[in-house]
Scaffold this active site. Structure first.
Site, short mmCIF file in Angstrom:
data_model
loop_
_atom_site.label_atom_id
_atom_site.label_comp_id
_atom_site.label_asym_id
_atom_site.label_seq_id
_atom_site.Cartn_x
_atom_site.Cartn_y
_atom_site.Cartn_z
N CYS A 391 34.66 37.12 28.89
CA CYS A 391 33.53 36.29 29.32
C CYS A 391 32.90 36.85 30.59
CB CYS A 391 34.00 34.85 29.54
SG CYS A 391 34.57 34.04 28.03
N GLU A 392 32.43 38.08 30.51
CA GLU A 392 31.76 38.76 31.61
C GLU A 392 30.70 39.68 31.02
OE1 GLU A 392 32.39 38.51 34.88
OE2 GLU A 392 34.25 37.32 34.81
N TYR A 421 45.41 55.01 34.35
CA TYR A 421 44.81 53.78 34.87
C TYR A 421 44.29 52.84 33.78
CZ TYR A 421 45.18 56.80 38.87
OH TYR A 421 45.67 57.66 39.82
#
Length: 463
Positions: A391-392, A421
């Protein structure tokens, strides 16, 4: 569905572009295999998203790096140690592999230290970094007999000395082997957040400000500590080796100044690393042999100028070992064309992962590549953006991609160079379980780190 180990078949032509694991192949039907395992078969057996690690590729990169640096410094009569960056990605199996290939490991937390020790890596072959080490982490390092503690501040000198008073590695009277991290003012790397040697940041003590020299003298004043050397790190994702030469001269000049003031010539210098890799087609990674030869020349020139012998050198190649050995495999969900403000029609391709399994694009705009790996397509490529399920609006996996215009739900996409990473920075944002890490080799696969489940998340919730 298998949840532990399995096998698959895959053959075909080498994948172009230099971004994929060494064993990646494309079959006649357009599907990719890695380590002899068809990615379609793998996805069907373990699900997606999943990190797929080419064991032979990772081990070969570790071995090639060690050999390049050893060969470069041999004519100078100087030894070299290569430290694998635990922060890039660390599991018990990976720790065993890189150590078997002759690398030591640097760890930055008690968790990374625990994984390396469980893998059977001797404490003497570990280095503990960190700008805010806890008492528990220092005690664990002492009990394991860690080969060096990289001191990061003046206040840490006394803290390490107090812990070491009980005897390093359980040996009464044995001093703690330490290095002091310094900032040289040279900073390099792909983004401000991963540039680590400028003055206004949290790591190390300034050379130009006099803190570094004061720190070295303070270490010498503590009988519980053995000053092994000076540590420098100028950044990460470095593609231009010029900065290493400047930083090396600064560190070696500090070493000479300490000798002039105290009569102590420290035996070791760590020049850090952060060697860059290619993330996009056309980008060229730093070659281990080239960077080793360049650094040797810089070190020998500086030592000749300063009238000091060439020290033992340590380097930390960072993501260059883990990064290219791994890809992330996703399943396509929603495919949606969007008309931008400029009139461009961009296809938004949503996958079943996102910023929870690769934070770097959202954190500092890191750029990645993506490819369809489950079939051949004759459709013309279209401008696309690969996005996640969170939700971004900033939940972007690949900002700009060219993907087939007939891409559809159920297709498999692979994003290369995610071994560094990716899993180590993964989160449970939106309570999404983190993907597992699967190693492939010789047509076989196995989990190195199992996939998290919703049950794992609920087990932490005490209600």
């Amino acid at each position: 569905m298998s949840t532990d180990v399995g096998s698959g078949t895959g053959d075909g032509s080498t994948v172009p572009g230099g971004l994929w694991p060494a064993s990646a192949r494309i079959g006649a039907d357009g599907a990719m295999s890695v380590g002899g395992v068809d990615l379609r078969t793998l996805a069907g057996q373990v699900g997606t998203p999943v990190y797929v690690l080419d064991e032979a590729d990772l081990r070969a990169r570790a071995r090639a790096t060690r050999e390049a640096w050893t060969a470069a410094f041999a004519p100078e009569g100087a030894g070299v140690h290569v430290y694998y960056a635990g922060k890039a990605f660390l599991s018990v199996a990976v720790a065993r592999w890189v150590h078997a290939e002759g690398l030591r490991i640097d760890v930055a937390t008690g968790g990374e230290l625990a994984v390396a020790l469980r893998a059977g890596v001797p404490g003497t072959d570990l280095a503990l970094h960190g700008n805010n080490k806890s008492d528990a982490e220092l005690v664990a390092a002492r009990d394991a007999g860690v080969g060096r503690v990289v001191i990061d501040s003046l206040v840490e000198i006394d803290r390490v000395a107090e812990v070491a008073a009980a005897g390093w590695g359980g040996e009464p009277g044995r001093r703690a082997p330490v290095m002091l991290r310094v900032t040289t003012g040279v900073h390099a790397g792909g983004h401000e957040y991963i540039s680590t040697a400028h003055e206004d940041q949290k790591f190390g003590l300034s050379v130009s400000g006099g803190q570094a020299l004061a720190g070295l003298e303070a270490i010498l004043a503590r009988p519980e500590l053995e000053l092994r050397g000076i540590h420098s790190h100028i950044g990460s994702q470095i593609l231009d080796p010029a900065g290493f030469a400047v930083a090396a001269h600064t560190v070696l000049a500090l070493r000479a100044e300490l000798e002039a003031r105290t009569g102590v010539l420290v035996p070791e210098v760590d020049l850090g690393g952060g060697f860059g890799v290619g993330y996009l087609p056309g980008e060229v990674a730093l070659d281990p042999e080239r960077i080793a030869k360049d650094v040797v020349a810089a070190v020998t020139d500086a030592c000749t100028e300063l009238g000091t012998p060439v020290p033992h050198v340590s380097i930390e190649p960072g993501r260059s070992i883990a990064g290219p050995s791994t890809l992330t495999l996703y399943t396509v969900g929603t495919v949606k064309p969007v008309t931008t403000d400029s009139g461009l029609v961009r296809t938004y391709v949503s996958v079943d992962g996102g910023m929870s399994d690769n934070l770097r694009p959202a954190l500092y705009g890191a750029r990645y590549h993506a490819a369809l790996v489950s079939r051949h397509s004759d459709a013309a490529p279209v401008p696309a953006r690969v996005v996640g399920k969170h939700c971004e609006s900033g939940d972007i996996v690949v900002h700009d991609a060219e993907l087939p215009g007939d891409l559809a739900a159920g297709d498999l996409l692979a994003v290369p160079v995610t071994g560094a990473y990716g899993r180590s920075m993964a989160s449970n944002y939106n309570l999404v379980p983190r993907p597992g890490v699967v190693a492939v080799r010789d047509g076989e696969w196995r989990f190195l780190v199992r996939r998290e489940t919703v049950e794992d998340l609920l087990a932490l919730d005490l209600g």
